[in-house]
Design a protein around this motif. Sequence first.
Motif: not given
Length: 308
Positions: A91, A184, A192, A194
């Motif tokens: 991220e 995301k 999740i 990412t």
Amino acid sequence: MDGARTDGAGTDGAHRDDVGANDPGTADGTPSPRLVGRKTVLRAALAATAAIPVALMGGPALARTLTAGGTAPGLTPPCDDGDDPTPEQTEGPYFKPRSPERTSLLEPGMPGTPLTVTGYLFGWACRPLTGVLLDFWQADTNGAYDNTGFRLRGHQYTDSRGSFALTTIVPGLYPGRTRHLHVKVQAPGRPILTTQLYFPNEPRNSTDTIFDARLLMTVRDAGGGREAAFDFVLDVPQDPGPGPTPTDPPPPGGTWAVGATYRAGDQVTYAGRAYSCLQPHTAQPGWEPPAVPALWRAAWRFTVSLPW
């Protein structure tokens, strides 16, 4: 100005030995074109209507079905042949939670080249996913991130067709990275994802240690801006639903045939009716012209003059 920092270092440890890893690709790192797969047809069918050819429509399918060379882009990755979901990536240091819900990140007076990004969210069985959260963030045209507010940050949810649409600007460059968007993605009740999305034909793609060709968007110039598209495949189990079986009856006559390769503009007949091909593809069971208006447009109905 935060352009001197990078979004992380090293390669993505989540990369898997799937479609992108064994594909030599093209000279600019773009995955090689593939035969049209089940996801391609489903994507086109979601955006098509029986009366309007796909090539003349807007919407999420347009940028992926139309390319400069007139060929179908490679799928990233296919969701119907056992390949892994869309790859994960770091991220980076600039993610911020609680971004505003919005589909447009543009603000009055914001400099930069306009960019629209559209696409679909699919699960394992290539069926669209509704209500999926997508949270986008990116650099501005100068390569800077807003770390005090929420400029060029926002989240949205896929609609009833599993599609999304983002209006923003082309992100700028900064040291150590190629041009990219962060996102995301989370389906309801699922982990999740990412990852980052990339632009084809960028000189820095070959030097960015994080760049992954499986995450290339399909991009084209349009009306003073750029249009991009990308379809996500999430780690979401799905019932594949009904489909053709080996016991299905053969087509009821005509020139259309399973296994035949058709080009845009080709004419066939099926069940006494003529059809014109809208998109290049190789015919498969279940893709009979009446069943896939994204691929075939009815031309006219034959009449037979009997001698009595």
